[in-house]
Design an enzyme around this catalytic site. Structure first.
Site, PDB file in Angstrom:
ATOM      1  N   GLY A   1      -6.897  -1.202   2.561  1.00  0.00           N
ATOM      2  CA  GLY A   1      -5.384  -0.991   2.918  1.00  0.00           C
ATOM      3  C   GLY A   1      -4.821  -0.461   4.075  1.00  0.00           C
ATOM      4  O   GLY A   1      -4.054   0.057   4.155  1.00  0.00           O
TER       5      GLY A   1
ATOM      6  N   THR B   1       0.753  -1.155  -0.108  1.00  0.00           N
ATOM      7  CA  THR B   1      -0.073   0.070  -0.004  1.00  0.00           C
ATOM      8  C   THR B   1       0.916   1.100  -0.041  1.00  0.00           C
ATOM      9  O   THR B   1       0.659   2.011  -1.013  1.00  0.00           O
ATOM     10  CB  THR B   1      -0.822  -0.150   1.259  1.00  0.00           C
ATOM     11  OG1 THR B   1      -1.896  -1.176   1.292  1.00  0.00           O
ATOM     12  CG2 THR B   1      -1.879   1.244   1.287  1.00  0.00           C
ATOM     13  N   VAL B   2       1.860   1.379   0.889  1.00  0.00           N
ATOM     14  CA  VAL B   2       2.721   2.534   1.071  1.00  0.00           C
ATOM     15  C   VAL B   2       3.445   2.688   0.016  1.00  0.00           C
ATOM     16  O   VAL B   2       3.529   3.793  -0.642  1.00  0.00           O
ATOM     17  CB  VAL B   2       3.313   2.423   2.610  1.00  0.00           C
ATOM     18  CG1 VAL B   2       4.067   3.830   2.710  1.00  0.00           C
ATOM     19  CG2 VAL B   2       2.226   2.392   3.495  1.00  0.00           C
TER      20      VAL B   2
ATOM     21  N   GLY C   1      -3.917   4.599   4.872  1.00  0.00           N
ATOM     22  CA  GLY C   1      -4.220   4.743   3.233  1.00  0.00           C
ATOM     23  C   GLY C   1      -3.049   5.002   2.638  1.00  0.00           C
ATOM     24  O   GLY C   1      -2.225   5.827   2.794  1.00  0.00           O
TER      25      GLY C   1
ATOM     26  N   LYS D   1       2.381   4.007  18.159  1.00  0.00           N
ATOM     27  CA  LYS D   1       2.113   5.573  17.813  1.00  0.00           C
ATOM     28  C   LYS D   1       2.249   6.522  19.206  1.00  0.00           C
ATOM     29  O   LYS D   1       2.944   7.524  19.059  1.00  0.00           O
ATOM     30  CB  LYS D   1       0.964   5.751  17.074  1.00  0.00           C
ATOM     31  CG  LYS D   1       0.987   4.852  15.728  1.00  0.00           C
ATOM     32  CD  LYS D   1      -0.409   4.964  14.852  1.00  0.00           C
ATOM     33  CE  LYS D   1      -0.235   4.354  13.810  1.00  0.00           C
ATOM     34  NZ  LYS D   1      -1.868   3.978  13.105  1.00  0.00           N
TER      35      LYS D   1
ATOM     36  N   ILE E   1      -0.979  13.178   8.457  1.00  0.00           N
ATOM     37  CA  ILE E   1      -1.007  14.362   9.515  1.00  0.00           C
ATOM     38  C   ILE E   1       0.289  14.611   9.749  1.00  0.00           C
ATOM     39  O   ILE E   1       1.155  13.768  10.230  1.00  0.00           O
ATOM     40  CB  ILE E   1      -1.576  14.069  10.744  1.00  0.00           C
ATOM     41  CG1 ILE E   1      -3.170  13.760  10.434  1.00  0.00           C
ATOM     42  CG2 ILE E   1      -1.606  15.104  11.630  1.00  0.00           C
ATOM     43  CD1 ILE E   1      -4.120  13.364  11.678  1.00  0.00           C
TER      44      ILE E   1
ATOM     45  N   ASP F   1      -1.068  -1.212  17.631  1.00  0.00           N
ATOM     46  CA  ASP F   1      -0.660  -0.112  16.723  1.00  0.00           C
ATOM     47  C   ASP F   1      -0.741   1.369  17.407  1.00  0.00           C
ATOM     48  O   ASP F   1       0.154   2.067  17.307  1.00  0.00           O
ATOM     49  CB  ASP F   1      -1.401  -0.035  15.729  1.00  0.00           C
ATOM     50  CG  ASP F   1      -1.288   0.804  14.450  1.00  0.00           C
ATOM     51  OD1 ASP F   1      -0.220   0.437  13.740  1.00  0.00           O
ATOM     52  OD2 ASP F   1      -2.061   1.833  14.456  1.00  0.00           O
TER      53      ASP F   1
END
Ligand code: NAP
Ligand code: HSE
Length: 411
Positions: free
Chosen positions: A184, A10-11, A299, A202, A133, A198
């Site tokens: 994704g 995805t990334v 995403g 973070k 962000i 997760d």
């Protein structure tokens, strides 16, 4: 600058598209200045979109690390190993490192920062928290003037997508998780998204930067959202609450408290209106007050935008030293700073158990509100410490088939 892309999921795909398909303003005019020279994948024979240049693909890290023309490695693989080892090798060879991998950054933050400083290269990880962000850059800027003593936010796109779709469309947990995976957003192992790992990684990264101390995932209390049911969602709506999966850390003198747990917010709270894969982060500075940052937290495009932003930073400032310092020693006081009224739902398997369950709750707290629907007991308690309610929950679980509880914040 020649770069290598490690990972083409995805990334990685998003990064490739921004650089090679001139999606970004900068790259439209800089094809000769930046190019992806190699792409590392696990399975070189996997069927991929033919637009990706097959000649760039390799399954050998050695091809990349031994290529002296490659100055920057962009990591978009996931997992702890071999990514951590590859990052160390890259830094030792004086190549800049960019990563979206919060697992590696949160666990090995101090080692990687030291190694980057020793080798005079840049180590950037904007995409590891909050997707698109620019929270890490903003945090570093805010810290130049402020002391930051509180961080709060919605930091996982997958779980926020699940909770908001359950609330708005009445869908069930497993169906919406599948949708988030298809889009994704989810991690390779989605339990990281719904069981809190997760988010705690973070929060660990943000708290380490803000409080100047290496705080790890394992230092953060976490509780997942798997047990939330349609019945809970209906009850929240009736009561004027919105359920959110909140990351929260506080610095007080020389200790901190940090938690990741489901909480109930008033439907008027700004965070209640952050839906689907969007994230929000609030930080409190002693001079600037509260700042909030909002945007897509997961995403392809949003995350790749953050990765490529790091690449541009290196192109423009590659010789600068990072001033991050996470060497301060702080003690961890668990959940001490978190208390509030609680919502508790217990599925009572046997009707004869209703009374003993209510007595159990009464022992630790006055019941402010109680509702019964068929075999379900719903209760709002008075103010309780988080550790008290966790002990109560353990006891209740022995009686109920299923239980769900959440702290009520700010109402
Ligand atoms: P993904 O779609 O699963 O893609 C992973 C890529 O890495 C694949 O191309 C895979 O190769 C390659 N890869 C994995 N292990 C490898 C190994 N041992 N050697 C060589 N290549 C390997 O993952 P993703 O969603 O892009 O996420 C990548 C990272 O970004 C993760 O750390 C994730 O936490 C982070 N992140 C993701 C998002 C998001 O929205 N998805 C947002 C922010 C951060 P194959 O193609 O051959 O399988
Ligand atoms: N799985 C993560 C999420 C990806 O859903 O937020 C972005 O870090």
């Amino acid at each position: 600058m020649k770069v290598a892309l490690l990972g083409m999921g995805t990334v990685g795909t998003g990064v490739y598209e921004i650089i090679n398909e001139e999606k970004g303003n900068y790259f439209a005019n800089a094809q000769d200045k930046v190019s992806i020279k190699k792409i590392l994948v696990r399975d070189i024979n996997k069927k991929r979109n033919p637009k990706f240049d097959k000649n760039l693909m390799t399954d050998s890290f050695e091809d990349i690390i031994n290529d002296d023309e490659i100055e920057t490695l962009i990591f978009a693989m996931g997992g702890m190993e071999p990514e951590f080892t590859f990052m160390k090798k890259a830094m030792e060879k004086k190549k800049h490192v960019i990563t979206a991998n919060k697992a590696v950054v949160s666990e090995h933050f101090d080692t990687l920062l030291d190694l980057a400083n020793k080798n005079n290269i840049m180590f950037l990880f904007e995409a590891s928290v909050g997707g698109g962000i620019p929270i890490i850059t903003s945090l570093k800027e805010t810290l130049k003037i402020n002391r930051i003593d509180e961080i709060k936010g919605i930091l996982n796109g997958t779980s926020n997508y699940i909770l908001s779709k359950m609330a708005s469309e009445g869908k069930n947990f497993d169906d919406v998780l599948k949708q988030a995976q298809d889009l994704g957003f989810a991690e390779a192992d989605p339990s990281a998204d719904v069981d809190g790992y997760d988010v705690s990684r973070k929060l660990a990264i943000l708290s380490s930067i803000a409080f100047g101390s290496h705080i790890k995932d394992e230092d953060i209390y976490k509780r997942g959202i798997r047990n939330v049911s349609k019945a809970d969602m209906e009850m929240f709506e009736n009561l004027g609450f919105v359920l959110k999966y909140l990351a929260h850390s506080k610095l007080v003198d020389d200790y901190y408290c940090a938690s990741v747990e489901p909480v109930l917010l008033s439907s008027k709270d700004i965070m209640s209106n952050v839906n689907e894969e969007f994230n929000i982060v609030s930080i409190k500075g002693n001079i600037i007050g509260e700042l909030q940052f909002y945007g897509k937290g997961a995403g392809k495009n949003a995350t790749a935008n953050a990765v490529v932003g790091d690449l541009l930073y290196i192109i423009n400032n590659g010789d600068k030293k990072d001033e991050l310092d996470i060497s301060r020693k702080l003690s961890n006081r668990g959940l001490e700073e978190f208390e509030g009224k609680y919502y508790i739902r217990v599925d009572v398997g046997n009707h004869d158990d209703f009374k003993s369950i209510i007595d159990m709750i009464d022992e630790v707290s006055k019941i402010k509100k109680m509702m019964v629907e068929k075999d379900k007991l719903f209760v709002i308690t008075e103010e309780l410490s988080a550790s008290t309610v966790n002990l109560l929950a353990e006891k209740l679980e022995k009686y109920g088939n299923s239980i769900f509880y959440a702290r009520i914040v700010g109402k």
